[in-house]
Enzyme design. Structure first.
Site, PDB file in Angstrom:
ATOM      1  N   ASP A  16      30.531  40.539  36.281  1.00  0.00           N
ATOM      2  CA  ASP A  16      30.040  41.865  36.688  1.00  0.00           C
ATOM      3  C   ASP A  16      30.268  42.061  38.193  1.00  0.00           C
ATOM      4  O   ASP A  16      29.342  42.236  38.978  1.00  0.00           O
ATOM      5  CB  ASP A  16      28.541  42.016  36.363  1.00  0.00           C
ATOM      6  CG  ASP A  16      27.658  41.042  37.137  1.00  0.00           C
ATOM      7  OD1 ASP A  16      26.479  41.389  37.385  1.00  0.00           O
ATOM      8  OD2 ASP A  16      28.131  39.936  37.509  1.00  0.00           O
ATOM      9  N   ASP A  21      30.765  37.239  42.420  1.00  0.00           N
ATOM     10  CA  ASP A  21      31.749  37.171  41.330  1.00  0.00           C
ATOM     11  C   ASP A  21      33.163  37.144  41.920  1.00  0.00           C
ATOM     12  O   ASP A  21      34.019  36.373  41.482  1.00  0.00           O
ATOM     13  CB  ASP A  21      31.654  38.397  40.422  1.00  0.00           C
ATOM     14  CG  ASP A  21      30.311  38.584  39.771  1.00  0.00           C
ATOM     15  OD1 ASP A  21      29.341  38.902  40.481  1.00  0.00           O
ATOM     16  OD2 ASP A  21      30.220  38.425  38.532  1.00  0.00           O
ATOM     17  N   ASP A 246      27.617  32.699  41.727  1.00  0.00           N
ATOM     18  CA  ASP A 246      28.777  32.623  40.824  1.00  0.00           C
ATOM     19  C   ASP A 246      29.789  31.596  41.315  1.00  0.00           C
ATOM     20  O   ASP A 246      30.459  30.930  40.503  1.00  0.00           O
ATOM     21  CB  ASP A 246      29.435  33.994  40.699  1.00  0.00           C
ATOM     22  CG  ASP A 246      28.547  34.975  39.955  1.00  0.00           C
ATOM     23  OD1 ASP A 246      28.733  36.197  40.129  1.00  0.00           O
ATOM     24  OD2 ASP A 246      27.650  34.532  39.205  1.00  0.00           O
TER      25      ASP A 246
END
Ligand code: RIB
Ligand code: CA
Length: 315
Positions: A16, A21, A246
């Protein structure tokens, strides 16, 4: 005699994007052994109108524009969509104006793509989840057999006997879709959980971010700008460095030797707690007598983690 080359690490990444990310995707896209076969995108930090485009941007930045990007769930299974714009900016990439040349998704739904690709390569694929688990839960409901076909699943999510980051009890990815997280944690997957406490223990200070930015490539400059955005968020929260949850999960996926301490437990999710909805309940003493199918990471090798970020952005 030269050692036979080890087979590529075949990756499916559900994401996302999302500032952290983006860093994690760079780590995977530039890792010498990893082969990113597809991205599936979910609403999370920001809505799908941003997350698909942001995934495309990172792929182009890493000269991987041929990797398919499948759009998935635009919201959670039951709860209203909960964003994290305070940590990622309105556009999901720190409001830095980072835009791809080709912003569109690959035709086809993420859930169909997950099912098709996993069933076409049983035992071959590692799934890395970097966002709310809505796509994964829907795929498991559509085709439960995929649970037994994945080589490994590494999830950035939860807080293992540790405070959350969006409530005292819950970490964002699980809190944003607790019902989906419960489906995934109960599916008996070969699951490794990398909770928010790992990111907290491996913050990136300003001098490290500056060193990353000085590596001289466009990827390095973008990574430093993104991490600087995260650093500003962290400083506002009284933390001494940028958090990259992440990135920590991706390091564990790319190199299992990054894990320096872990345990196998039964883990479940609270979906209806007045104060604890989204809490990952890690049964460390086996009180409930349920199968301990989840590997919970307790610590990673920090230098390896940081080196993977540096390697991803150096020329
Ligand atoms: O709680 C951290 C997680 O939530 C990360 O995946 C971040 O990108 C957000 O999605
Ligand atoms: Ca994420």
């Amino acid at each position: 005699m030269t050692e036979p080359a080890s087979p590529p690490l075949r990756l499916l990444i559900d994401t996302d994007p999302g500032v952290d990310d983006a860093i994690a995707l760079m780590m995977a896209l530039r890792h010498p052994r990893a082969r990113v076969e597809a991205l599936t995108v979910v609403a999370g930090n920001v809505g799908m109108e941003h997350t698909v485009r942001n995934a495309r941007y990172v792929l182009e930045l890493c000269d991987a524009g041929d990797v398919p990007v499948y759009a998935g769930a635009g919201g959670a299974l039951l709860v209203e969509h909960r964003r994290a714009v305070d940590a990622h900016g309105d556009d999901g990439l720190g409001n830095l104006g980072l835009r791809p040349r080709s912003p569109d998704a690959t035709p086809g739904h993420a859930v169909d793509a997950l099912i098709a690709r996993i069933t076409a390569a049983p035992g071959q694929l590692t799934l890395v989840t970097l966002g709310p688990l809505t796509n994964i839960a829907l795929a498991l409901r559509r085709e439960p057999a995929i649970g037994g076909m994945l080589r490994r699943v590494v999830m950035m999510g939860g807080a293992a006997n540790a405070p959350g980051n969006v409530t005292p009890a819950a970490e964002f990815n699980v809190w944003a879709d607790p019902e989906a997280a419960r489906i995934v944690l109960r599916a008996g997957l070969p699951l490794t959980m990398v909770g928010i406490e790992i990111a907290r223990a491996n913050l990136l200070p300003a001098e490290k971010i500056a060193a990353i930015g000085a590596l001289g490539t466009e990827r390095a400059r973008v990574a430093a700008r993104l991490l600087t955005y995260s650093l500003r968020v962290a400083v506002r929260r009284g933390m001494p460095g940028a958090s990259c949850p992440d990135g920590t999960a991706m390091a564990v996926a790319l190199d299992p030797a990054t894990v320096t301490d872990a345990g196998q437990y039964h883990v479940d999710v609270e979906t209806h707690g007045e104060l604890t909805t989204g809490e990952t309940v890690v049964d460390r003493r086996g009180v409930h007598g349920r199968l301990a199918t989840t590997t919970v990471v307790h610590a990673i090798h920090r230098p390896r983690f940081v080196a993977m970020i540096e390697d991803a952005v150096r020329a």
